[in-house]
Design an enzyme around this catalytic site. Structure first.
Site, mmCIF file in Angstrom:
data_model
loop_
_atom_site.group_PDB
_atom_site.id
_atom_site.type_symbol
_atom_site.label_atom_id
_atom_site.label_comp_id
_atom_site.label_asym_id
_atom_site.label_seq_id
_atom_site.Cartn_x
_atom_site.Cartn_y
_atom_site.Cartn_z
ATOM 1 N N GLY A 252 97.924 34.008 31.503
ATOM 2 C CA GLY A 252 98.800 33.163 32.317
ATOM 3 C C GLY A 252 98.168 32.844 33.660
ATOM 4 O O GLY A 252 97.020 33.206 33.939
ATOM 5 N N PHE A 253 98.949 32.187 34.491
ATOM 6 C CA PHE A 253 98.455 31.739 35.806
ATOM 7 C C PHE A 253 97.984 32.928 36.650
ATOM 8 O O PHE A 253 96.798 33.032 36.984
ATOM 9 C CB PHE A 253 99.589 30.940 36.480
ATOM 10 C CG PHE A 253 99.465 30.770 37.956
ATOM 11 C CD1 PHE A 253 98.279 30.325 38.532
ATOM 12 C CD2 PHE A 253 100.560 31.037 38.790
ATOM 13 C CE1 PHE A 253 98.176 30.165 39.912
ATOM 14 C CE2 PHE A 253 100.463 30.874 40.161
ATOM 15 C CZ PHE A 253 99.274 30.442 40.722
ATOM 16 N N ASP B 108 98.277 38.769 25.272
ATOM 17 C CA ASP B 108 99.119 37.604 25.607
ATOM 18 C C ASP B 108 99.497 36.910 24.302
ATOM 19 O O ASP B 108 98.673 36.805 23.393
ATOM 20 C CB ASP B 108 98.292 36.644 26.504
ATOM 21 C CG ASP B 108 99.163 35.705 27.313
ATOM 22 O OD1 ASP B 108 99.966 34.963 26.699
ATOM 23 O OD2 ASP B 108 99.040 35.687 28.548
ATOM 24 N N THR C 106 103.468 30.967 27.291
ATOM 25 C CA THR C 106 103.211 30.121 28.463
ATOM 26 C C THR C 106 101.765 30.275 28.954
ATOM 27 O O THR C 106 101.302 29.448 29.725
ATOM 28 C CB THR C 106 104.184 30.440 29.634
ATOM 29 O OG1 THR C 106 104.159 31.849 29.865
ATOM 30 C CG2 THR C 106 105.600 29.985 29.317
ATOM 31 N N GLY C 107 101.065 31.323 28.529
ATOM 32 C CA GLY C 107 99.651 31.489 28.863
ATOM 33 C C GLY C 107 98.801 30.513 28.058
ATOM 34 O O GLY C 107 99.279 29.923 27.091
ATOM 35 N N LYS D 242 113.679 39.610 26.684
ATOM 36 C CA LYS D 242 112.979 40.619 25.870
ATOM 37 C C LYS D 242 111.718 41.130 26.569
ATOM 38 O O LYS D 242 111.441 42.329 26.564
ATOM 39 C CB LYS D 242 112.593 40.016 24.523
ATOM 40 C CG LYS D 242 113.742 39.939 23.534
ATOM 41 C CD LYS D 242 113.193 39.448 22.212
ATOM 42 C CE LYS D 242 114.130 39.659 21.071
ATOM 43 N NZ LYS D 242 113.592 39.068 19.832
ATOM 44 N N ASN E 9 107.751 48.845 26.079
ATOM 45 C CA ASN E 9 106.537 49.040 25.272
ATOM 46 C C ASN E 9 105.309 49.289 26.153
ATOM 47 O O ASN E 9 104.471 50.144 25.848
ATOM 48 C CB ASN E 9 106.273 47.795 24.413
ATOM 49 C CG ASN E 9 107.230 47.694 23.240
ATOM 50 O OD1 ASN E 9 107.797 48.694 22.810
ATOM 51 N ND2 ASN E 9 107.407 46.492 22.726
ATOM 52 N N TYR F 180 115.988 35.932 33.890
ATOM 53 C CA TYR F 180 114.767 36.383 34.565
ATOM 54 C C TYR F 180 115.094 37.475 35.586
ATOM 55 O O TYR F 180 114.494 38.557 35.573
ATOM 56 C CB TYR F 180 114.105 35.185 35.239
ATOM 57 C CG TYR F 180 112.749 35.462 35.833
ATOM 58 C CD1 TYR F 180 111.687 35.906 35.036
ATOM 59 C CD2 TYR F 180 112.510 35.262 37.193
ATOM 60 C CE1 TYR F 180 110.434 36.140 35.594
ATOM 61 C CE2 TYR F 180 111.252 35.486 37.744
ATOM 62 C CZ TYR F 180 110.229 35.932 36.953
ATOM 63 O OH TYR F 180 108.985 36.161 37.494
ATOM 64 N N LYS G 7 113.967 41.451 35.230
ATOM 65 C CA LYS G 7 113.026 42.064 36.183
ATOM 66 C C LYS G 7 113.677 43.236 36.915
ATOM 67 O O LYS G 7 113.005 44.217 37.241
ATOM 68 C CB LYS G 7 112.523 41.015 37.179
ATOM 69 C CG LYS G 7 111.534 40.022 36.580
ATOM 70 C CD LYS G 7 110.212 40.682 36.181
ATOM 71 C CE LYS G 7 109.168 39.644 35.787
ATOM 72 N NZ LYS G 7 107.907 40.261 35.342
#
Ligand code: UDP
Length: 315
Positions: free
Chosen positions: A12-13, A33, A37-38, A93, A101, A147, A151
């Site tokens: 990713g970014f 990954d 989105t990556g 998730k 995990n 989100y 988090k």
């Protein structure tokens, strides 16, 4: 001493910039990954580096790794407000099952664990600027909750693994960050305004444009991350640039540096869009002797070529 470091979300970014830096310092980096989105383009140049490895896998599913690991760095998650609707359940998730995990893997390997959390844990803050001691103001059922709450859970389980299992953990709260390798369809304000200005389109300002954000160039963030790896500190650390801009001010800066003639087009503001956001970085300053060095105009100029290449691809 070179270390073996697994980065979830390493294509990713932010993850790919981190991979670059850790490879440059001689470490063996494994990127995990699932490319939701990556993008492989972000790490293509690393594939030929001896010891570098890419594993296409979703961290929300059980992870099995052959190598011994010194660090598990958990950076995987879609993170743009446009993803919150499209990828709501994968976001929940990866913040919950994925963090579980990744912590389990760190425990199994006796590795240290590094969590990329977010300024979104503060929600629409009622304390300004936001210190790490602020508990936040999050709507648990709103569109951003997928989100924010995942988090917040990720931070809680990281601290629980630290307390219960003695894992050596780190948590950062990343504030708005920009730079090359953001996705063309990212939807975040710097991407949108830069691409629109480059293409001579109107800049889409949501709401009255008086809401604020504080924008950090990605290299400053990576420097803060690397410094925190070297310090044994388990509570969250804000990493962000404390210089605050309204979205209208950001639009002006972007028009100036691109010499665009674009007008402002006002669009409705999304639900629960935070009104103000600015990090209190006293902790990072004291602990890491860190503060951002790249101001917005310079960082945007360093990003323009990348965004121009994206505009060419999409035209
Ligand atoms: N925003 C905007 N125009 C856009 C995209 C975003 O005015 O084309 C605003 C958005 O409403 C928010 C701020 O810019 O107030 C930052 O949004 P972004 O999506 O970059 O990330 P956030 O900080 O909200 O997570």
């Amino acid at each position: 001493m070179p270390e073996t470091i697994l980065i979830t979300g390493g294509a990713g970014f932010i993850g790919s910039h981190l991979a670059d830096r850790l490879v440059k310092e001689g470490n063996k980096v494994i990127v995990l990954d699932n490319l939701v989105t990556g993008r492989t383009e972000n790490i293509e140049h690393l594939l030929k580096v001896p010891g570098f490895k890419f594993i296409n896998h979703n961290v929300s599913e059980f992870i099995s790794i052959e190598e011994d690991l010194d660090w598990v760095m958990h950076f995987a998650s879609p993170a743009s407000p446009v993803d919150f609707e499209k990828l709501a359940i994968p976001i929940l998730k990866v913040g919950s099952l994925g963090t579980h995990n990744a912590l389990g893997l760190a425990r199994e390997k006796g590795a240290k664990f590094f969590l990329a959390s977010t300024s979104e844990v503060y929600g629409c803050p009622q304390v300004h600027p936001q210190p790490e001691s602020y508990f936040g103001n999050v709507n648990p059922i709103g569109p951003r909750a997928v989100y924010d709450e995942s988090k917040r859970f990720a931070e809680a389980i990281t601290m629980a693994y630290h307390r219960e299992h003695g894992i050596d953990t780190r948590i950062i709260r990343i504030f708005n960050t920009y730079g090359p390798r953001m996705r063309v369809d990212d939807g975040r304000v710097v991407c949108s305004f830069l691409s629109q200005a480059i293409e001579g389109k109107d800049l889409t300002v949501f709401g009255d444009g008086l809401q604020t954000r504080s924008f950090q160039y990605v290299d400053d963030l990576i420097e803060g991350i690397v410094r925190l790896m070297g310090v044994e500190f388990h509570e969250p650390v804000n990493l962000g640039n404390p210089v605050e801009f309204t979205m209208l001010e950001l639009a002006d800066v972007i028009k100036k540096i691109t010499a665009a003639k674009s007008e402002i087009k006002y669009l409705p503001l999304g639900q629960d869009d935070p009104k103000r956001r600015k990090p209190d970085i006293s902790r990072a300053k004291e602990l890491l002797d860190w503060e951002p060095e790249i101001d917005l105009e310079i960082g945007l100029k360093m990003s323009i070529d990348y965004f121009k290449s994206l505009s060419k691809l999409s035209s």
